[in-house]
Design an enzyme around this catalytic site. Structure first.
Site, PDB file in Angstrom:
ATOM      1  CG  HIS A   1      46.097  43.552  28.510  1.00 40.75           C
ATOM      2  ND1 HIS A   1      45.612  44.770  28.117  1.00 40.75           N
ATOM      3  CD2 HIS A   1      45.019  42.753  28.662  1.00 40.75           C
ATOM      4  CE1 HIS A   1      44.291  44.705  28.049  1.00 40.75           C
ATOM      5  NE2 HIS A   1      43.904  43.488  28.371  1.00 40.75           N
TER       6      HIS A   1
HETATM    7  C1  UD1 Z   1      41.671  40.025  31.608  1.00 37.58           C
HETATM    8  C2  UD1 Z   1      40.503  39.942  30.645  1.00 37.58           C
HETATM    9  C3  UD1 Z   1      40.655  41.017  29.566  1.00 37.58           C
HETATM   10  C4  UD1 Z   1      40.897  42.390  30.171  1.00 37.58           C
HETATM   11  C5  UD1 Z   1      42.079  42.309  31.117  1.00 37.58           C
HETATM   12  C6  UD1 Z   1      42.375  43.649  31.764  1.00 37.58           C
HETATM   13  C7  UD1 Z   1      39.518  37.715  30.191  1.00 37.58           C
HETATM   14  C8  UD1 Z   1      39.454  36.638  29.194  1.00 37.58           C
HETATM   15  N1  UD1 Z   1      40.441  38.661  29.954  1.00 37.58           N
HETATM   16  O1  UD1 Z   1      42.842  39.640  30.881  1.00 37.58           O
HETATM   17  O2  UD1 Z   1      39.474  41.058  28.793  1.00 37.58           O
HETATM   18  O3  UD1 Z   1      41.141  43.322  29.155  1.00 37.58           O
HETATM   19  O4  UD1 Z   1      41.795  41.333  32.125  1.00 37.58           O
HETATM   20  O5  UD1 Z   1      43.434  43.580  32.661  1.00 37.58           O
HETATM   21  O6  UD1 Z   1      38.777  37.723  31.143  1.00 37.58           O
HETATM   22  N2  UD1 Z   1      47.622  38.449  37.069  1.00 37.58           N
HETATM   23  C9  UD1 Z   1      48.326  38.920  38.143  1.00 37.58           C
HETATM   24  N3  UD1 Z   1      47.663  39.708  39.037  1.00 37.58           N
HETATM   25  C10 UD1 Z   1      46.359  40.024  38.899  1.00 37.58           C
HETATM   26  C11 UD1 Z   1      45.662  39.533  37.787  1.00 37.58           C
HETATM   27  C12 UD1 Z   1      46.314  38.746  36.871  1.00 37.58           C
HETATM   28  O7  UD1 Z   1      49.510  38.659  38.298  1.00 37.58           O
HETATM   29  O8  UD1 Z   1      45.816  40.741  39.760  1.00 37.58           O
HETATM   30  C13 UD1 Z   1      48.307  37.585  36.097  1.00 37.58           C
HETATM   31  C14 UD1 Z   1      47.678  36.204  36.082  1.00 37.58           C
HETATM   32  O9  UD1 Z   1      48.325  35.337  36.930  1.00 37.58           O
HETATM   33  C15 UD1 Z   1      47.797  35.788  34.641  1.00 37.58           C
HETATM   34  C16 UD1 Z   1      47.845  37.100  33.895  1.00 37.58           C
HETATM   35  O10 UD1 Z   1      48.102  38.117  34.808  1.00 37.58           O
HETATM   36  O11 UD1 Z   1      48.984  35.092  34.408  1.00 37.58           O
HETATM   37  C17 UD1 Z   1      46.574  37.313  33.132  1.00 37.58           C
HETATM   38  O12 UD1 Z   1      45.433  37.456  33.989  1.00 37.58           O
HETATM   39  P1  UD1 Z   1      43.949  37.062  33.501  1.00 37.58           P
HETATM   40  O13 UD1 Z   1      42.919  37.633  34.400  1.00 37.58           O
HETATM   41  O14 UD1 Z   1      43.902  35.621  33.213  1.00 37.58           O
HETATM   42  O15 UD1 Z   1      43.795  37.762  32.110  1.00 37.58           O
HETATM   43  P2  UD1 Z   1      44.177  39.219  31.631  1.00 37.58           P
HETATM   44  O16 UD1 Z   1      45.239  39.077  30.623  1.00 37.58           O
HETATM   45  O17 UD1 Z   1      44.401  40.155  32.786  1.00 37.58           O
END
Ligand code: UD1
Length: 363
Positions: A205
């Site tokens: 991811h």
């Molecule tokens: C975040 C953390 C990363 C961790 C990861 C584990 C930061 C910078 N990154 O990255 O260190 O390893 O979580 O999962 O804090 N989304 C959903 N549903 C959710 C959560 C996220 O659809 O419940 C989507 C969001 O809309 C976004 C993407 O997933 O487009 C990324 O989510 P985000 O929390 O920004 O970062 P991660 O890549 O999950």
């Protein structure tokens, strides 16, 4: 003593759970769970709370997704308001996600003590957002709980006073041991018609692996080739799924025989897949540690790691995409890597943290 435990994203939940349960038993402590809402989906958040026996969060900041500045800013704004309404004696932040840094900033500016659990990890790569979060959090926190000697050394090199640093071990191993029986009962691999030790587990991811179309396409093609030789189970993170769909790669993944692409799984089901896989391909931080503890070969698709102990004293190896197929061959022919118990990765980290809080704050 009012203690806030900041939970934000999936990798945080298994780090706060053992500490929450340990603090709950202490007469002097009132642990309060603050969920920032960085992860909000049922399978990224609620399923973990259920598995880990955590109650509904006492406070929910409802921050959601956004750019880094938006997410960080929103946590700061909403958490500052909460702190001004009810001031805790200590804020505990874990790991390295955006909310970890944001909650730290909001609390220290109000003069509230902050403790960082999993402090001192460094990959020395500032293109990783998590590295920035680690640096800022550790520079500001009052108490730094580290998992390994390399983390202590990193902090000392950055000029942090040694009396702030306390090596407590790896809290994730506490969750694993706390739920071992439940994990072992799951048999999650059966749902795919697979047998123990007869499949690989994939999680990817990181923006560096999944945000660029060409890189993601190469990853999919190589995974598809590996899946012809040994089945692969791939719980797909929302960020990865979005990019696979946007670039028309989801169908390639779904049509590949031997490739089992599923939604993110709960903690116990996922850990059951880890317990029984013959190797993991990952870019996660936690899985590098869990596989080391379980002595399962792990191929980390990154140029560096903030967890070097998993390489020197564990089963982890960093791997470039072009080497992945070869490395899998080696692993399948029995190459495991160095293993040996790591000090304080023993399921007793939460009790060391509780002792540390008592000594530091109650005198
Ligand atoms: C975040 C953390 C990363 C961790 C990861 C584990 C930061 C910078 N990154 O990255 O260190 O390893 O979580 O999962 O804090 N989304 C959903 N549903 C959710 C959560 C996220 O659809 O419940 C989507 C969001 O809309 C976004 C993407 O997933 O487009 C990324 O989510 P985000 O929390 O920004 O970062 P991660 O890549 O999950």
């Amino acid at each position: 003593m009012l203690i806030h435990l900041i939970a934000a994203a999936r990798p945080n939940f298994m780090k706060i759970a053992p500490l929450y349960h340990a603090l709950k038993k202490e007469e002097w402590a009132t642990p309060v769970i603050v969920h920032t809402g960085q992860h909000y989906d049922l399978n990224m958040s609620d399923a973990f709370f259920n598995d880990l026996g955590l109650p509904e969060p006492d406070l929910h900041l409802g921050v959601g997704s956004g750019t880094h500045a938006e997410q960080t800013g929103q946590v700061m704004i909403t958490y500052e308001k909460a702190l001004m309404q009810s001031r805790p004696d200590l804020v505990v932040v874990v790991g390295d996600v955006n909310s970890t840094m944001a909650a730290t900033l909001a609390a220290v500016k109000l003069g509230i003590e902050v403790a960082h659990l999993e402090a001192g990890l460094r990959c020395f790569d500032r293109t990783m957002p998590e590295e920035i979060n680690r640096l800022v959090t550790d520079a500001l926190a009052d108490i730094l709980w580290t998992p390994s000697p390399d983390a202590d050394e990193n902090l000392m090199r950055e000029g942090i006073s040694s009396d702030k640093i306390h090596r407590v071990g790896n809290i994730m191993i506490d969750s694993l041991e706390m739920l071992r029986e439940k994990i072992e009962k799951q048999r999650a691999y059966k749902e795919f018609g697979l047998n123990p030790d007869d499949y690989g587990l994939v999680t990817l991811h990181r923006p560096s692996n999944v945000d660029n179309e060409d890189v993601l396409k190469s990853i999919c093609e190589i995974l598809a080739r590996i899946a012809q030789k040994i089945p692969l189970v791939f719980p797909v993170h929302p960020r990865t799924r979005k990019n696979l769909e946007k670039n028309g790669l989801m169908s390639l993944m779904n049509e590949t025989p031997g490739m089992y692409n599923v939604e993110p799984l709960s903690y116990t089901r996922f850990m059951n897949l880890v317990f029984n896989c013959c190797f993991a391909i990952t870019d996660s931080g936690g899985i590098q540690e869990e596989t080391t503890y379980l002595e399962i070969p792990c191929l980390t698709m990154r140029p560096n790691t903030e967890r070097p102990i998993t390489i020197h004293q564990g089963t982890n190896q960093l791997c470039k995409l072009e080497n992945l197929e070869n490395r899998i061959e080696n692993v399948l022919s029995g190459e495991v890597g160095q293993t040996g118990a790591i000090e304080f990765w023993d399921g007793k980290t939460a009790s060391r943290v509780v002792k540390s809080i008592r000594n530091q704050l109650l005198g």
